[in-house]
Design a protein around this motif. Structure first.
Motif, PDB file in Angstrom:
ATOM      1  N   ASN A 230       5.865   4.397   6.422  1.00 37.09           N
ATOM      2  CA  ASN A 230       6.103   4.978   5.095  1.00 37.09           C
ATOM      3  C   ASN A 230       7.097   4.167   4.264  1.00 37.09           C
ATOM      4  O   ASN A 230       7.762   4.714   3.377  1.00 37.09           O
ATOM      5  N   TRP A 232       6.395   2.210   2.005  1.00 38.72           N
ATOM      6  CA  TRP A 232       5.860   2.077   0.654  1.00 38.72           C
ATOM      7  C   TRP A 232       6.182   3.285  -0.228  1.00 38.72           C
ATOM      8  O   TRP A 232       5.993   3.235  -1.433  1.00 38.72           O
ATOM      9  N   GLU A 233       6.660   4.375   0.358  1.00 29.05           N
ATOM     10  CA  GLU A 233       6.880   5.598  -0.414  1.00 29.05           C
ATOM     11  C   GLU A 233       7.906   5.424  -1.527  1.00 29.05           C
ATOM     12  O   GLU A 233       7.683   5.917  -2.643  1.00 29.05           O
ATOM     13  N   VAL A 236       6.005   3.720  -4.385  1.00 30.67           N
ATOM     14  CA  VAL A 236       5.071   4.633  -5.052  1.00 30.67           C
ATOM     15  C   VAL A 236       5.832   5.622  -5.921  1.00 30.67           C
ATOM     16  O   VAL A 236       5.423   5.936  -7.057  1.00 30.67           O
ATOM     17  N   GLU A 284      -2.190  -0.629   4.291  1.00 31.01           N
ATOM     18  CA  GLU A 284      -1.704   0.685   3.875  1.00 31.01           C
ATOM     19  C   GLU A 284      -1.017   0.615   2.520  1.00 31.01           C
ATOM     20  O   GLU A 284      -1.186   1.513   1.679  1.00 31.01           O
ATOM     21  N   LYS A 287      -3.697  -0.050  -0.307  1.00 25.03           N
ATOM     22  CA  LYS A 287      -4.580   1.094  -0.504  1.00 25.03           C
ATOM     23  C   LYS A 287      -3.909   2.148  -1.370  1.00 25.03           C
ATOM     24  O   LYS A 287      -4.556   2.793  -2.200  1.00 25.03           O
ATOM     25  N   ARG A 288      -2.618   2.347  -1.180  1.00 25.38           N
ATOM     26  CA  ARG A 288      -1.908   3.373  -1.936  1.00 25.38           C
ATOM     27  C   ARG A 288      -1.496   2.881  -3.328  1.00 25.38           C
ATOM     28  O   ARG A 288      -1.638   3.606  -4.309  1.00 25.38           O
ATOM     29  N   LEU A 289      -0.987   1.663  -3.399  1.00 24.65           N
ATOM     30  CA  LEU A 289      -0.531   1.153  -4.692  1.00 24.65           C
ATOM     31  C   LEU A 289      -1.684   0.763  -5.610  1.00 24.65           C
ATOM     32  O   LEU A 289      -1.547   0.806  -6.836  1.00 24.65           O
ATOM     33  N   LYS A 291      -4.187   2.312  -6.417  1.00 28.80           N
ATOM     34  CA  LYS A 291      -4.685   3.435  -7.223  1.00 28.80           C
ATOM     35  C   LYS A 291      -3.798   3.725  -8.423  1.00 28.80           C
ATOM     36  O   LYS A 291      -4.238   4.430  -9.342  1.00 28.80           O
TER      37      LYS A 291
END
Length: 452
Positions: A230, A232-233, A236, A284, A287-289, A291
């Motif tokens: 996590n 990257w949280e 984000v 990971e 994929k999250r960033l 979007k």
């Protein structure tokens, strides 16, 4: 009969010889006499009704085809509507006051295309060749340029990657100045952060009269821990905070004339030159960033790979991106026209860019070039035969900078705005004038500004 004064008759003769009529068959010569159209004397009311019917005859229901001309009546002509909804022409009988019956034909043509719009309104398209003089519409480009030069522009770029991949050096090379946090911070100590913290540095860069406020957001500590779960949280969260901040400014009753834009327009993600495949943390994160922000992946320190190793590594990365459904910039679905598609297809074939960064100059054949000097030669940073730094620079600054801002505003921010306004716990009183404390340690985030 319609009685005209001498000056009116003279005006109608001028109109007759200054325009060429368009009929359903071949054009009729101007000197050829037209057929007579016998009409009875009209009262003023009947005359007005005839003119009104003539005007209504132009408003046909069928949509026009490209290149299909339409005829419009002048003040003194009455059009007849054909089967295709195009006014063909009118023939008017005119008699003089003293010399008896004088018959003339007035046919006026204006090359205008009438097309039906969605709400029943007609939109006409007049091409440049149909204009009979200079209007000056293209001068609006100079007006926009002057306004942009006065107001300046804003560009916010985020660099993400583990320590030692040359993030600061590459940013300095991109803008040919000391813009990274590491370069402009006095007594900077290189140390591994225990947590991911975001630091932003702002500069005002001026070149040939154009000012740009550049903000570089660094993410020290990303990927440097034993347990990177996590990690990257915070990133984000920071991106969403800037969207929220912009949204609240938009929803104020008394909005600022120009809302400060702190949204992240581009995220450069640095991949280590392993020569294998994407790591799990890379998958990971992107994929999250992907979007919520435009991601541009790069292979850092590409001079450690041979040309064959570089091509194989890039092909494996593209396969991993497609297999995991990772969206990187430029996305194919955002191409606006075939010309953009051709340009963006070439960019997509080169992603990820294999780059080398440096801020030192060396002499090569009598010229100073940016490069890295080794025992066997000099690696020229801006030479496309050595690395793809020039392609990355052109994408971020010279060809797609405005598009990156447009995608951020029209796609990513709009998606966030719609989601926030649809949430049940968001009320307009909450989004009003009350101050909103930023989260994620915003107060601890180091910020500085400079003018270059």
């Amino acid at each position: 009969m319609v009685v005209l004064r001498p000056e009116q008759a003279l005006l109608l003769w001028v109109l007759c010889f200054s325009h060429v009529s368009l009929v359903s068959g071949s054009p009729r010569p101007a000197h050829e006499p037209a057929g007579e159209l016998e009409t009875d004397s009209l009262s003023p009311m009947e005359d007005g009704e005839e003119k009104e019917r003539g005007i209504v005859g132009l408003q046909h229901d069928s949509k026009c085809q490209p290149g299909q001309p339409a005829l419009m009546d002048s003040q003194n002509s009455i059009p007849e509507t054909g089967q295709n909804g195009v006014a063909v022409g009118t023939e008017m009988e005119e008699k003089g006051m003293e010399e008896g019956d004088l018959k003339k034909e007035v046919e006026v043509e204006v090359k205008v295309e009438l097309c039906q719009s969605g709400h029943g309104l007609q939109v006409s398209f007049i091409r440049g060749t149909d204009l009979f003089g200079y209007v000056g519409i293209e001068a609006v480009l100079d007006q926009m340029r002057r306004k942009t030069m006065k107001a300046g522009l804003e560009f916010n770029i985020m660099v993400v990657g583990q320590s030692g991949l040359g993030k600061s050096t590459l940013v300095n090379t991109l803008f040919k100045s000391k813009v990274s946090r590491k370069s402009c911070t006095s007594n900077y100590e290189e140390k591994i952060s225990k947590t991911v913290k975001l630091h932003s540095v702002s500069h005002v860069i001026e070149e040939k009269g154009v000012r740009m406020k550049l903000t570089v957001i660094d993410t020290p500590g990303f990927g440097d821990q034993i347990n990177n779960e996590n990690c990257w949280e915070p990133i984000v969260k920071h991106v969403n905070e800037q969207y929220e901040k912009y949204l609240r400014e938009e929803l104020h009753i008394n909005r600022k004339r120009r809302i400060p834009d702190s949204r992240v327009h581009c995220c450069i993600y640095f991949l280590p030159p392993t020569g294998h495949r994407l790591r799990q943390i890379d998958v990971e994160f992107m994929k999250r960033l992907g979007k919520i922000v435009s991601i541009v992946p790069v292979i850092a320190k590409a001079d450690t790979l041979t040309i064959e190793e570089r091509q194989e590594f890039k092909e494996r990365i593209r396969q991993d991106l497609a297999a995991n459904g990772i969206r990187v910039y430029p996305q194919k679905e955002y191409d606006e026209d075939p010309e953009d598609s051709i340009l963006n297809d070439r960019i997509r074939e080169s992603i990820p860019f294999a780059v080398v960064g440096t801020d030192k100059e060396h002499q090569v054949n009598g010229h100073k070039v940016l490069g890295r000097k080794t025992k066997w030669g000099i690696i020229e940073v801006e030479n496309v035969e050595h690395c793809e730094f020039a392609n990355l620079r052109d994408l971020l600054i010279r060809s797609h900078l405005q598009d990156l801002k447009d995608v951020t505003h029209n796609i990513h921010y709009e998606t966030y705005r719609v989601r926030r306004l649809n949430e049940s716990n968001v009320s307009f009183s909450e989004l009003g004038l009350a101050p909103w404390p930023l989260e994620n340690g915003t107060d601890d985030r180091g910020q500085s500004e400079s003018h270059l």
